[in-house]
Enzyme design. Structure first.
Site, mmCIF file in Angstrom:
data_model
loop_
_atom_site.group_PDB
_atom_site.id
_atom_site.type_symbol
_atom_site.label_atom_id
_atom_site.label_comp_id
_atom_site.label_asym_id
_atom_site.label_seq_id
_atom_site.Cartn_x
_atom_site.Cartn_y
_atom_site.Cartn_z
ATOM 1 N N ASN A 9 1.628 2.853 -5.207
ATOM 2 C CA ASN A 9 3.077 3.071 -5.108
ATOM 3 C C ASN A 9 3.762 1.756 -5.496
ATOM 4 O O ASN A 9 3.794 0.815 -4.714
ATOM 5 C CB ASN A 9 3.420 3.470 -3.664
ATOM 6 N N TRP A 10 4.263 1.729 -6.726
ATOM 7 C CA TRP A 10 4.881 0.487 -7.221
ATOM 8 C C TRP A 10 6.218 0.191 -6.546
ATOM 9 O O TRP A 10 6.746 -0.907 -6.679
ATOM 10 C CB TRP A 10 5.117 0.574 -8.735
ATOM 11 N N LYS A 11 6.783 1.189 -5.888
ATOM 12 C CA LYS A 11 8.119 1.063 -5.285
ATOM 13 C C LYS A 11 9.122 0.598 -6.351
ATOM 14 O O LYS A 11 8.979 0.962 -7.511
ATOM 15 C CB LYS A 11 8.085 0.128 -4.072
ATOM 16 N N HIS A 97 7.983 9.492 1.898
ATOM 17 C CA HIS A 97 7.609 8.108 2.215
ATOM 18 C C HIS A 97 8.528 7.591 3.330
ATOM 19 O O HIS A 97 9.713 7.931 3.365
ATOM 20 C CB HIS A 97 7.723 7.229 0.961
ATOM 21 N N GLU A 99 10.017 4.909 3.717
ATOM 22 C CA GLU A 99 11.232 4.219 3.251
ATOM 23 C C GLU A 99 12.305 5.236 2.868
ATOM 24 O O GLU A 99 13.497 4.982 3.037
ATOM 25 C CB GLU A 99 10.882 3.278 2.086
ATOM 26 N N GLU A 169 0.469 7.304 6.881
ATOM 27 C CA GLU A 169 0.927 5.918 6.738
ATOM 28 C C GLU A 169 1.647 5.494 8.019
ATOM 29 O O GLU A 169 2.855 5.761 8.170
ATOM 30 C CB GLU A 169 1.897 5.797 5.558
ATOM 31 N N GLY A 175 3.553 -2.623 4.532
ATOM 32 C CA GLY A 175 4.152 -3.875 4.066
ATOM 33 C C GLY A 175 4.160 -4.975 5.100
ATOM 34 O O GLY A 175 4.826 -5.999 4.926
ATOM 35 N N SER A 215 -0.834 -1.508 4.357
ATOM 36 C CA SER A 215 -1.501 -2.815 4.205
ATOM 37 C C SER A 215 -2.986 -2.681 3.874
ATOM 38 O O SER A 215 -3.802 -3.496 4.308
ATOM 39 C CB SER A 215 -1.289 -3.683 5.450
ATOM 40 N N GLY A 236 0.608 0.202 -1.502
ATOM 41 C CA GLY A 236 1.889 -0.361 -1.916
ATOM 42 C C GLY A 236 1.696 -1.718 -2.570
ATOM 43 O O GLY A 236 1.338 -1.816 -3.748
ATOM 44 N N GLY A 237 1.913 -2.787 -1.795
ATOM 45 C CA GLY A 237 1.877 -4.151 -2.329
ATOM 46 C C GLY A 237 0.643 -4.454 -3.183
ATOM 47 O O GLY A 237 0.753 -5.051 -4.260
#
Ligand code: PEP
Length: 252
Positions: A9-11, A97, A99, A169, A175, A215, A236-237
């Site tokens: 997930n590049w966000k 998600h 967010e 998640e 994150g 994470s 993610g990251g």
């Protein structure tokens, strides 16, 4: 047999040229290291989707979106529909998600409508669920996840549900650098598979892919993926660095 999947997930990261260069590098890595029975999905910002979809040539490697609107088309300024996503060549979309739930107020009813619209347009849905820290501290995490799935996903008929992947998640792990322990992940994934079994029966439960997100990185992926009910990850990251991301896929 359920699929093993790693989705990145590049966000809201990477300009178009950076995303294209990155996807090209990922594609050539997996050309040299075939995915065999695994799948990798790059969930990019909308603006990358058309170009990235067309440059991914490796079997098992596809593009996905991070959100979609619940309507087919019309006067919804700034929004992107599922049919538009499909027209780029993307095959999947993330729905729910944390967010989106917290920053944009997306509730269970809206997420159920988005899921129906995505499936109607041939997209595979990666449906996210997970509790926030106070919910876990009060030992409410199972009930929270049950409610999110009941309202967002379990309203689907079985043949539509079969086209969905679930991503557990825990929000406190997204994150933050704090990962769920392998036991915490397995315990929740087992619970999710159990409630799928009650809803749709044992065959569907056993065929459903359940990803862990929060994470997850190269250094902890193998111990998370070693759990019997963890079928891969939503990353993610760590999906923004090629070597790190490819190591996570190799850990699966
Ligand atoms: C995510 O946003 O879906 C996620 C899992 O992020 P991170 O890996 O950075 O925790």
């Amino acid at each position: 047999m359920r699929k093993k999947i790693v989705a990145g997930n590049w966000k809201m990261n990477m300009e178009l040229s950076e995303g294209v260069a990155f996807a090209t590098a990922i594609n050539s890595y997996f050309k040299d290291h075939p995915l065999k029975d695994k799948e990798v999905i790059l969930c990019t910002p909308f603006i990358h989707l058309g170009t990235v979809s067309s440059l991914l040539t490796v079997k098992g490697l596809t593009a996905g979106a991070q959100n979609c609107n619940d309507h087919k088309s019309g006067a919804f300024t700034g929004e992107i529909s599922a049919v538009m996503i499909r027209s780029t060549g993307a095959a999947s979309v993330i729905i729910g998600h944390s967010e989106r739930r917290s920053y944009y107020g997306e509730d269970d009813t809206l997420l159920a409508a988005k899921t129906v619209e995505a499936l109607r347009n041939g997209l595979r849905v990666i449906f996210c669920c997970g509790e926030v820290l106070p919910e876990r501290e009060k030992n409410n995490h199972f009930e929270v996840v049950r409610r999110q799935l009941d309202k967002g996903l379990f309203t689907l008929p079985v043949e539509e549900f079969r086209k969905c992947v679930i991503a557990y998640e825990p929000v406190w792990a997204i994150g933050t650098g704090v990962t769920a322990t392998p036991n915490q992940a397995q315990e929740m994934h087992h619970f999710i598979r159990d409630i799928i079994k009650n809803q749709y029966g044992p065959d569907v439960a056993s065929d459903t892919t359940i990803l862990y997100g929060g994470s997850c990185k190269a250094s902890n992926a193998a111990e998370l993926f070693a759990n019997p009910d963890v079928d891969g990850g939503l990353i993610g990251g760590a999906s923004l660095a090629k070597d790190e991301f490819c190591s996570i896929v190799n850990a699966l």
